[in-house]
Design a protein around this motif. Sequence first.
Motif, PDB file in Angstrom:
ATOM      1  N   PRO A 291       0.445   0.965 -21.368  1.00 31.53           N
ATOM      2  CA  PRO A 291       1.502   1.954 -21.155  1.00 31.53           C
ATOM      3  C   PRO A 291       0.905   3.312 -20.790  1.00 31.53           C
ATOM      4  CG  PRO A 291       1.173   1.617 -23.509  1.00 31.53           C
ATOM      5  CD  PRO A 291       0.266   0.656 -22.787  1.00 31.53           C
ATOM      6  N   ALA A 292       1.386   3.848 -19.694  1.00 30.90           N
ATOM      7  CA  ALA A 292       0.882   5.127 -19.212  1.00 30.90           C
ATOM      8  C   ALA A 292       1.898   5.744 -18.267  1.00 30.90           C
ATOM      9  CB  ALA A 292      -0.443   4.930 -18.473  1.00 30.90           C
ATOM     10  N   TYR A 293       1.810   7.047 -18.124  1.00 28.11           N
ATOM     11  CA  TYR A 293       2.570   7.738 -17.090  1.00 28.11           C
ATOM     12  C   TYR A 293       1.638   8.743 -16.432  1.00 28.11           C
ATOM     13  CZ  TYR A 293       3.203  11.391 -20.670  1.00 28.11           C
ATOM     14  OH  TYR A 293       3.000  12.341 -21.631  1.00 28.11           O
ATOM     15  N   ILE A 294       1.884   9.018 -15.153  1.00 30.73           N
ATOM     16  CA  ILE A 294       1.052   9.964 -14.404  1.00 30.73           C
ATOM     17  C   ILE A 294       1.490  11.369 -14.774  1.00 30.73           C
ATOM     18  CG2 ILE A 294       0.313  10.711 -12.116  1.00 30.73           C
ATOM     19  CD1 ILE A 294       1.057   7.883 -11.129  1.00 30.73           C
TER      20      ILE A 294
ATOM     21  N   LYS B 282       0.802  -1.215   0.000  1.00 30.77           N
ATOM     22  CA  LYS B 282       0.000   0.000   0.000  1.00 30.77           C
ATOM     23  C   LYS B 282       0.843   1.277   0.000  1.00 30.77           C
ATOM     24  CE  LYS B 282      -2.578  -1.179   3.522  1.00 30.77           C
ATOM     25  NZ  LYS B 282      -3.611  -1.157   4.546  1.00 30.77           N
ATOM     26  N   ARG B 283       2.135   1.146   0.276  1.00 24.24           N
ATOM     27  CA  ARG B 283       2.986   2.335   0.235  1.00 24.24           C
ATOM     28  C   ARG B 283       3.130   2.781  -1.219  1.00 24.24           C
ATOM     29  NH1 ARG B 283       8.184   0.018   2.128  1.00 24.24           N
ATOM     30  NH2 ARG B 283       7.258  -1.704   1.029  1.00 24.24           N
ATOM     31  N   ASP B 284       2.998   4.055  -1.449  1.00 22.03           N
ATOM     32  CA  ASP B 284       3.126   4.611  -2.800  1.00 22.03           C
ATOM     33  C   ASP B 284       2.287   3.829  -3.800  1.00 22.03           C
ATOM     34  OD1 ASP B 284       4.953   6.429  -1.769  1.00 22.03           O
ATOM     35  OD2 ASP B 284       6.664   5.167  -2.239  1.00 22.03           O
ATOM     36  N   ILE B 285       1.033   3.614  -3.458  1.00 20.54           N
ATOM     37  CA  ILE B 285       0.141   2.802  -4.285  1.00 20.54           C
ATOM     38  C   ILE B 285       0.011   3.356  -5.709  1.00 20.54           C
ATOM     39  CG2 ILE B 285      -1.994   3.952  -3.554  1.00 20.54           C
ATOM     40  CD1 ILE B 285      -1.559   0.181  -4.064  1.00 20.54           C
ATOM     41  N   TRP B 286       0.216   4.664  -5.871  1.00 20.87           N
ATOM     42  CA  TRP B 286       0.113   5.274  -7.199  1.00 20.87           C
ATOM     43  C   TRP B 286       1.153   4.706  -8.162  1.00 20.87           C
ATOM     44  CZ3 TRP B 286       4.705   7.671  -8.001  1.00 20.87           C
ATOM     45  CH2 TRP B 286       5.419   8.062  -6.869  1.00 20.87           C
ATOM     46  N   LYS B 287       2.193   4.077  -7.623  1.00 20.24           N
ATOM     47  CA  LYS B 287       3.228   3.517  -8.500  1.00 20.24           C
ATOM     48  C   LYS B 287       2.741   2.313  -9.306  1.00 20.24           C
ATOM     49  CE  LYS B 287       7.238   5.068  -5.897  1.00 20.24           C
ATOM     50  NZ  LYS B 287       8.432   4.673  -5.160  1.00 20.24           N
ATOM     51  N   VAL B 288       1.619   1.733  -8.918  1.00 15.91           N
ATOM     52  CA  VAL B 288       1.124   0.569  -9.651  1.00 15.91           C
ATOM     53  C   VAL B 288       0.310   0.963 -10.878  1.00 15.91           C
ATOM     54  CG1 VAL B 288       1.061  -0.800  -7.533  1.00 15.91           C
ATOM     55  CG2 VAL B 288      -1.057   0.223  -8.387  1.00 15.91           C
ATOM     56  N   ILE B 289      -0.108   2.205 -10.960  1.00 20.93           N
ATOM     57  CA  ILE B 289      -0.988   2.634 -12.058  1.00 20.93           C
ATOM     58  C   ILE B 289      -0.390   2.323 -13.428  1.00 20.93           C
ATOM     59  CG2 ILE B 289      -2.051   4.656 -13.165  1.00 20.93           C
ATOM     60  CD1 ILE B 289      -2.496   5.754 -10.300  1.00 20.93           C
ATOM     61  N   PRO B 290       0.864   2.697 -13.707  1.00 20.44           N
ATOM     62  CA  PRO B 290       1.415   2.392 -15.034  1.00 20.44           C
ATOM     63  C   PRO B 290       1.527   0.891 -15.321  1.00 20.44           C
ATOM     64  CG  PRO B 290       2.712   4.087 -13.962  1.00 20.44           C
ATOM     65  CD  PRO B 290       1.777   3.531 -12.930  1.00 20.44           C
ATOM     66  N   VAL B 291       1.669   0.082 -14.280  1.00 20.59           N
ATOM     67  CA  VAL B 291       1.763  -1.366 -14.473  1.00 20.59           C
ATOM     68  C   VAL B 291       0.407  -1.932 -14.864  1.00 20.59           C
ATOM     69  CG1 VAL B 291       2.251  -3.564 -13.330  1.00 20.59           C
ATOM     70  CG2 VAL B 291       3.666  -1.569 -12.836  1.00 20.59           C
ATOM     71  N   VAL B 292      -0.622  -1.510 -14.154  1.00 24.58           N
ATOM     72  CA  VAL B 292      -1.957  -2.062 -14.365  1.00 24.58           C
ATOM     73  C   VAL B 292      -2.635  -1.474 -15.597  1.00 24.58           C
ATOM     74  CG1 VAL B 292      -4.255  -2.304 -13.320  1.00 24.58           C
ATOM     75  CG2 VAL B 292      -2.209  -2.535 -11.904  1.00 24.58           C
ATOM     76  N   TRP B 293      -2.505  -0.178 -15.805  1.00 29.29           N
ATOM     77  CA  TRP B 293      -3.228   0.471 -16.890  1.00 29.29           C
ATOM     78  C   TRP B 293      -2.291   1.017 -17.972  1.00 29.29           C
ATOM     79  CZ3 TRP B 293      -4.887   1.087 -11.734  1.00 29.29           C
ATOM     80  CH2 TRP B 293      -6.097   0.474 -11.451  1.00 29.29           C
TER      81      TRP B 293
ATOM     82  N   CYS C 180      -3.551  10.099 -16.040  1.00 29.00           N
ATOM     83  CA  CYS C 180      -2.456   9.449 -16.752  1.00 29.00           C
ATOM     84  C   CYS C 180      -2.592   9.707 -18.235  1.00 29.00           C
ATOM     85  CB  CYS C 180      -2.481   7.942 -16.508  1.00 29.00           C
ATOM     86  SG  CYS C 180      -2.272   7.519 -14.780  1.00 29.00           S
ATOM     87  N   VAL C 181      -1.475   9.712 -18.895  1.00 34.54           N
ATOM     88  CA  VAL C 181      -1.435   9.854 -20.341  1.00 34.54           C
ATOM     89  C   VAL C 181      -1.075   8.492 -20.905  1.00 34.54           C
ATOM     90  CG1 VAL C 181      -0.238  10.977 -22.244  1.00 34.54           C
ATOM     91  CG2 VAL C 181      -0.844  12.290 -20.215  1.00 34.54           C
ATOM     92  N   THR C 182      -1.805   8.086 -21.927  1.00 36.04           N
ATOM     93  CA  THR C 182      -1.602   6.776 -22.524  1.00 36.04           C
ATOM     94  C   THR C 182      -1.766   6.860 -24.038  1.00 36.04           C
ATOM     95  OG1 THR C 182      -2.366   4.478 -22.522  1.00 36.04           O
ATOM     96  CG2 THR C 182      -4.046   6.151 -22.204  1.00 36.04           C
ATOM     97  N   THR C 183      -1.233   5.869 -24.720  1.00 31.78           N
ATOM     98  CA  THR C 183      -1.460   5.771 -26.166  1.00 31.78           C
ATOM     99  C   THR C 183      -2.678   4.898 -26.443  1.00 31.78           C
ATOM    100  OG1 THR C 183       0.094   3.918 -26.278  1.00 31.78           O
ATOM    101  CG2 THR C 183       0.959   6.117 -26.777  1.00 31.78           C
ATOM    102  N   LYS C 184      -3.243   4.327 -25.395  1.00 30.17           N
ATOM    103  CA  LYS C 184      -4.460   3.518 -25.521  1.00 30.17           C
ATOM    104  C   LYS C 184      -5.694   4.419 -25.504  1.00 30.17           C
ATOM    105  CE  LYS C 184      -2.998  -0.760 -23.277  1.00 30.17           C
ATOM    106  NZ  LYS C 184      -3.255  -1.583 -22.086  1.00 30.17           N
ATOM    107  N   ARG C 185      -6.848   3.769 -25.504  1.00 29.80           N
ATOM    108  CA  ARG C 185      -8.094   4.543 -25.504  1.00 29.80           C
ATOM    109  C   ARG C 185      -8.301   5.240 -24.159  1.00 29.80           C
ATOM    110  NH1 ARG C 185     -12.230   2.038 -22.855  1.00 29.80           N
ATOM    111  NH2 ARG C 185     -11.935  -0.146 -22.335  1.00 29.80           N
TER     112      ARG C 185
END
Length: 193
Positions: free
Chosen positions: A78-81, A65-76, A102-107
């Motif tokens: 390719p993306a970056y916050i 749960k520490r720095d949970i925001w770090k999982v966003i690019p892994v799960v969703w 997040c910015v992504t090249t996906k939809r």
Amino acid sequence: MKKITLEKWIKELNELKEQGIKVISSNTLRQKLGLNKDAFKVAVWRLEKKGFLIRLNRRWIAIDKRDIWKVIPVVWGPAYISMEWALHYHSVLDQRYYVFTCVTTKRPQIIKSKIGDIVLKHIKEELFFGYDQNFIAHPEKALLDILYLKREMPYGELNLEFLDSERLQRYSEKYPNWIQKKIHEIILAIESS
């Protein structure tokens, strides 16, 4: 049906954490523990209720749960916050943002998750750059993403001293002319302060 005790779960989760794993797919964790789908579903529900893990969606579980925001690019990914969250992270904006944009090249999509709302904004592949190893946009790129995707400046006062005018200029050259003109004004303000 195989029974897994709470102690066994905690031991398994701690081993994963020690390996630096913050997020794991549900299927991988279920197979690792040798549970059927129903037993796994109940166990995850109980462990989440006790605060040992967070089910991000049907496919992914956060085990740290520490720095949970770090999982966003892994799960969703390719993306970056990026955008306001990244500007606040880099102290360019004082106001705190609780939406992870997040910015992504996906939809594009909006995801309601237990860690907060995650907004995925689509950007062209040639504009998918300018982030660090934690997949957080450099402050200059976050500002450019806001201008490009929202067509306006961020709300609140900008702490321009935290922006690198050379990087801002270099990054802006990949964007349309109207953004380059706006960035030129910002660079003049940075250099005059």
